[in-house]
Scaffold this motif. Structure first.
Motif, PDB file in Angstrom:
ATOM      1  N   LYS A 253      -0.837 -11.060  21.888  1.00  7.79           N
ATOM      2  CA  LYS A 253      -0.484 -11.168  20.477  1.00  7.79           C
ATOM      3  C   LYS A 253       0.759 -10.310  20.254  1.00  7.79           C
ATOM      4  O   LYS A 253       0.684  -9.173  19.781  1.00  7.79           O
TER       5      LYS A 253
ATOM      6  N   GLU B  47       0.997 -16.708  16.370  1.00  9.18           N
ATOM      7  CA  GLU B  47       1.377 -15.307  16.576  1.00  9.18           C
ATOM      8  C   GLU B  47       1.137 -14.831  18.006  1.00  9.18           C
ATOM      9  O   GLU B  47       1.303 -13.651  18.308  1.00  9.18           O
ATOM     10  N   GLU B  48       0.736 -15.738  18.858  1.00 14.68           N
ATOM     11  CA  GLU B  48       0.434 -15.375  20.249  1.00 14.68           C
ATOM     12  C   GLU B  48       1.399 -16.049  21.212  1.00 14.68           C
ATOM     13  O   GLU B  48       1.967 -17.090  20.908  1.00 14.68           O
TER      14      GLU B  48
ATOM     15  N   GLN C  67       4.983 -19.933  22.955  1.00 15.63           N
ATOM     16  CA  GLN C  67       4.586 -19.375  21.655  1.00 15.63           C
ATOM     17  C   GLN C  67       3.593 -20.314  20.980  1.00 15.63           C
ATOM     18  O   GLN C  67       3.826 -21.509  20.873  1.00 15.63           O
TER      19      GLN C  67
ATOM     20  N   PRO D 180       5.411 -10.755  19.762  1.00 18.66           N
ATOM     21  CA  PRO D 180       6.561 -11.655  19.659  1.00 18.66           C
ATOM     22  C   PRO D 180       7.003 -12.077  21.069  1.00 18.66           C
ATOM     23  O   PRO D 180       6.814 -11.336  22.042  1.00 18.66           O
TER      24      PRO D 180
END
Length: 129
Positions: free
Chosen positions: A9, A87-88, A84, A11
């Motif tokens: 989790k 958010e993970e 991606q 960027p």
């Protein structure tokens, strides 16, 4: 598809930095990068979530593999995918044992434990994340 997997989790940029650091600790470097999302956007106008394919290589393992079988370059480098999803970031690493299992028995015999060693190194790098 056989792969080593982990989800973080974070960027994408931070996940990538951690992946590269973990690989580096196991003697791997990144030789190639394909930004799939950017390519699909530029060539087809398609919007996709970030998706990178990194070509990871451990020079000493690659040299041994190429010495045993010059055609092994078709399976090199080991692909690492960073995908991606919300958010993970899902990280997938090509399993060298599974990839090399496609080779004829005689070639696998010449490689010995090299595929297992590569897999162990990649698994340790992934575990560090």
């Amino acid at each position: 598809m056989t792969a080593l997997r982990k989800t973080l989790k974070l960027p994408l940029a931070e996940a990538r930095a951690r992946v590269e650091a973990g690989l580096r600790e196991e003697g791997f470097g990144i030789l190639t990068e394909i930004d799939v999302a950017a390519t699909l956007k530029a060539r087809l106008g398609l919007e996709r979530p970030p998706y990178l394919i990194l070509g990871a290589c451990n020079p000493s393992l690659a040299a041994k593999a190429l010495e045993a079988e010059p055609d092994i370059g078709l399976l090199l480098p080991c692909n690492v995918v960073l995908r991606q999803e919300g958010e993970e970031v899902e990280i997938l690493i090509q399993d060298p044992e599974a990839a090399f299992a496609l080779l004829p028995e005689g070639v696998r015999a010449k490689l010995g434990t090299l595929p297992q060693e590569a897999r162990e190194r990649l698994a340790r790098a992934l575990a560090r994340l």
